[in-house]
Write an enzyme that holds these catalytic residues in place. Structure first.
Site, PDB file in Angstrom:
ATOM      1  N   ASP A   9       0.857  -1.194   0.000  1.00  0.00           N
ATOM      2  CA  ASP A   9       0.000   0.000   0.000  1.00  0.00           C
ATOM      3  C   ASP A   9       0.891   1.241   0.000  1.00  0.00           C
ATOM      4  OD1 ASP A   9      -2.622   1.344   0.232  1.00  0.00           O
ATOM      5  OD2 ASP A   9      -1.881   2.016   2.173  1.00  0.00           O
ATOM      6  N   SER A  10       0.303   2.369  -0.374  1.00  0.00           N
ATOM      7  CA  SER A  10       1.052   3.627  -0.346  1.00  0.00           C
ATOM      8  C   SER A  10       1.487   3.959   1.086  1.00  0.00           C
ATOM      9  CB  SER A  10       0.187   4.756  -0.903  1.00  0.00           C
ATOM     10  OG  SER A  10      -0.998   4.866  -0.144  1.00  0.00           O
ATOM     11  N   TYR A  41      -0.700   8.621  -2.509  1.00  0.00           N
ATOM     12  CA  TYR A  41      -0.707   8.374  -3.955  1.00  0.00           C
ATOM     13  C   TYR A  41      -1.953   8.986  -4.617  1.00  0.00           C
ATOM     14  CZ  TYR A  41       2.960   4.659  -3.969  1.00  0.00           C
ATOM     15  OH  TYR A  41       4.124   3.945  -3.896  1.00  0.00           O
ATOM     16  N   GLY A  42      -2.997   9.186  -3.794  1.00  0.00           N
ATOM     17  CA  GLY A  42      -4.329   9.506  -4.333  1.00  0.00           C
ATOM     18  C   GLY A  42      -4.405  10.746  -5.192  1.00  0.00           C
ATOM     19  N   CYS A  72      -4.174  -1.361  -2.339  1.00  0.00           N
ATOM     20  CA  CYS A  72      -4.351   0.083  -2.477  1.00  0.00           C
ATOM     21  C   CYS A  72      -5.190   0.282  -3.727  1.00  0.00           C
ATOM     22  CB  CYS A  72      -2.976   0.738  -2.634  1.00  0.00           C
ATOM     23  SG  CYS A  72      -3.051   2.494  -3.027  1.00  0.00           S
ATOM     24  N   ASN A  73      -6.313   0.940  -3.574  1.00  0.00           N
ATOM     25  CA  ASN A  73      -7.201   1.141  -4.725  1.00  0.00           C
ATOM     26  C   ASN A  73      -6.565   2.024  -5.780  1.00  0.00           C
ATOM     27  OD1 ASN A  73     -10.190   0.105  -4.118  1.00  0.00           O
ATOM     28  ND2 ASN A  73      -9.207   0.694  -2.210  1.00  0.00           N
ATOM     29  N   THR A  74      -5.845   3.053  -5.323  1.00  0.00           N
ATOM     30  CA  THR A  74      -5.239   3.986  -6.270  1.00  0.00           C
ATOM     31  C   THR A  74      -4.207   3.251  -7.135  1.00  0.00           C
ATOM     32  OG1 THR A  74      -5.531   5.673  -4.558  1.00  0.00           O
ATOM     33  CG2 THR A  74      -4.152   6.248  -6.438  1.00  0.00           C
ATOM     34  N   GLU A 157      -4.316   9.678   8.190  1.00  0.00           N
ATOM     35  CA  GLU A 157      -2.844   9.700   8.302  1.00  0.00           C
ATOM     36  C   GLU A 157      -2.390  10.582   9.471  1.00  0.00           C
ATOM     37  OE1 GLU A 157      -0.196   8.347   6.276  1.00  0.00           O
ATOM     38  OE2 GLU A 157      -1.663   7.023   5.355  1.00  0.00           O
ATOM     39  N   CYS A 191     -11.273   2.830  -0.811  1.00  0.00           N
ATOM     40  CA  CYS A 191      -9.930   3.255  -0.400  1.00  0.00           C
ATOM     41  C   CYS A 191      -9.648   2.516   0.895  1.00  0.00           C
ATOM     42  CB  CYS A 191      -9.877   4.757  -0.171  1.00  0.00           C
ATOM     43  SG  CYS A 191      -8.343   5.300   0.610  1.00  0.00           S
ATOM     44  N   THR A 192      -8.462   1.947   0.993  1.00  0.00           N
ATOM     45  CA  THR A 192      -8.179   1.078   2.141  1.00  0.00           C
ATOM     46  C   THR A 192      -8.036   1.852   3.451  1.00  0.00           C
ATOM     47  OG1 THR A 192      -5.854   1.140   1.475  1.00  0.00           O
ATOM     48  CG2 THR A 192      -7.148  -0.766   0.791  1.00  0.00           C
ATOM     49  N   HIS A 193      -7.986   3.186   3.369  1.00  0.00           N
ATOM     50  CA  HIS A 193      -7.958   3.986   4.606  1.00  0.00           C
ATOM     51  C   HIS A 193      -9.353   4.132   5.218  1.00  0.00           C
ATOM     52  CE1 HIS A 193      -3.967   5.192   3.378  1.00  0.00           C
ATOM     53  NE2 HIS A 193      -3.820   5.920   4.468  1.00  0.00           N
TER      54      HIS A 193
HETATM   55  N1  DGL Z   1      -4.922   3.577   0.520  1.00  0.00           N
HETATM   56  C1  DGL Z   1      -4.998   4.154  -0.775  1.00  0.00           C
HETATM   57  C2  DGL Z   1      -6.178   3.600  -1.548  1.00  0.00           C
HETATM   58  O1  DGL Z   1      -6.724   2.554  -1.212  1.00  0.00           O
HETATM   59  C3  DGL Z   1      -5.080   5.664  -0.791  1.00  0.00           C
HETATM   60  C4  DGL Z   1      -4.080   6.389   0.046  1.00  0.00           C
HETATM   61  C5  DGL Z   1      -3.253   7.375  -0.725  1.00  0.00           C
HETATM   62  O2  DGL Z   1      -3.809   8.364  -1.253  1.00  0.00           O
HETATM   63  O3  DGL Z   1      -2.082   7.130  -0.795  1.00  0.00           O
HETATM   64  O4  DGL Z   1      -6.558   4.177  -2.533  1.00  0.00           O
END
Ligand code: DGL
Length: 272
Positions: A9-10, A41-42, A72-74, A157, A191-193
């Protein structure tokens, strides 16, 4: 060599996925890599997300992983296809990289009675249209509405996700998506967050709306994948070992990561 399953993940978000993988498949070894030094990363371009993700995948391969999950979805939206189609045949034809979007889209259409599904994600995931395209492959008659929630990752975060300030941004984006399509009865936390915001998301949503977090879906999908691919499964280590790598400060990762993983973590720093 017994290969750990790589989970990338990011930053911290993928730990919400890893937690469910360990719950469902505790016998396997896992190696987590959080690219905290370059997160988020988003908001980054396709090229940047692809370049960073490929570097991290290569690092996990070098550490002995045969299978890597982009938790990570992104990264799944912006880098997975290119890595699978262009890079893997050249750098590691027998290794595999999987994402988190496809398993979610395969089943989400079945959850909606009104045939309207909402996707909450980072700007990158929403702009990529990956969810819309993938859901329509399985459920062409489902209406998909999307909402980018750029403030949600920073709230998590910065450990502000339980504070009063979080309510404003959470309510704002939930109101926005329900204004776009009031008939929405299923929302994907794309998004995994976002699972860390679950209590507040529930608080600001009508009770009839289903909320889909990805952890369990990904865990079931991995179990199914390993059953169908013995050539990969046979190479996987099965000592129940967990190892954590971060590209940023490992002590900060230990502190923050423990919140996501809901267990104490001891990580190692790695250089990209
Ligand atoms: N956890 C990332 C996701 O699932 C997003 C976090 C990021 O922006 O880095 O998309």
């Amino acid at each position: 060599m017994a290969a750990p399953i790589g989970v990338f993940d990011s930053g911290y978000g993928g730990l919400s996925i890893l937690k469910e993988l360990v719950k469902e498949l505790p016998e396997y070894d896992y190696l987590y890599l959080g690219d905290n030094a370059r997160a988020p990363y988003g908001t980054r371009s396709f090229e940047t997300v692809y370049h960073y993700t490929l570097e991290c995948v290569q690092h996990l391969f070098n550490e002995g992983c045969e299978l890597v999950i982009l938790a990570c979805n992104t990264a799944s939206a912006k880098a997975l296809r290119t890595i699978q189609q262009k890079d893997l045949p050249l750098i590691a034809p027998n290794k595999r990289v999987l994402g988190v979007i496809r398993p979610t889209t395969e089943m989400v259409g079945e959850l909606s009675k009104t045939k309207t599904v909402g996707i909450l994600g980072t700007s990158g995931t929403v702009q990529s249209e990956s969810y819309v395209v993938e859901i329509h492959k399985f459920f062409p008659d489902i209406k998909v509405v999307q909402e980018a929630c750029p403030m949600w990752v920073p709230l998590v975060e910065n450990n502000e996700h339980k504070g009063d300030g979080a309510d404003y941004f959470i309510k704002k984006h939930l109101d926005n998506i329900l204004t776009k399509a009031p008939e929405t009865d299923t929302l994907v936390l794309g998004c995994t967050h976002y699972p860390l915001l679950m209590d507040k998301i529930k608080k600001h949503l009508p009770e009839n709306i289903k909320i889909l977090a990805q952890g369990e879906v990904i865990a079931h999908s991995l179990k199914d994948y390993l059953q169908r691919h013995p050539e990969i499964e046979n190479k996987c280590g099965k000592s129940g070992k967990l190892r954590f790598l971060t590209t940023d400060d490992n002590l900060i990762f230990d502190k923050m990561g423990s919140i996501f993983f809901e267990k104490e973590i001891v990580s190692e720093h790695c250089q990209m």
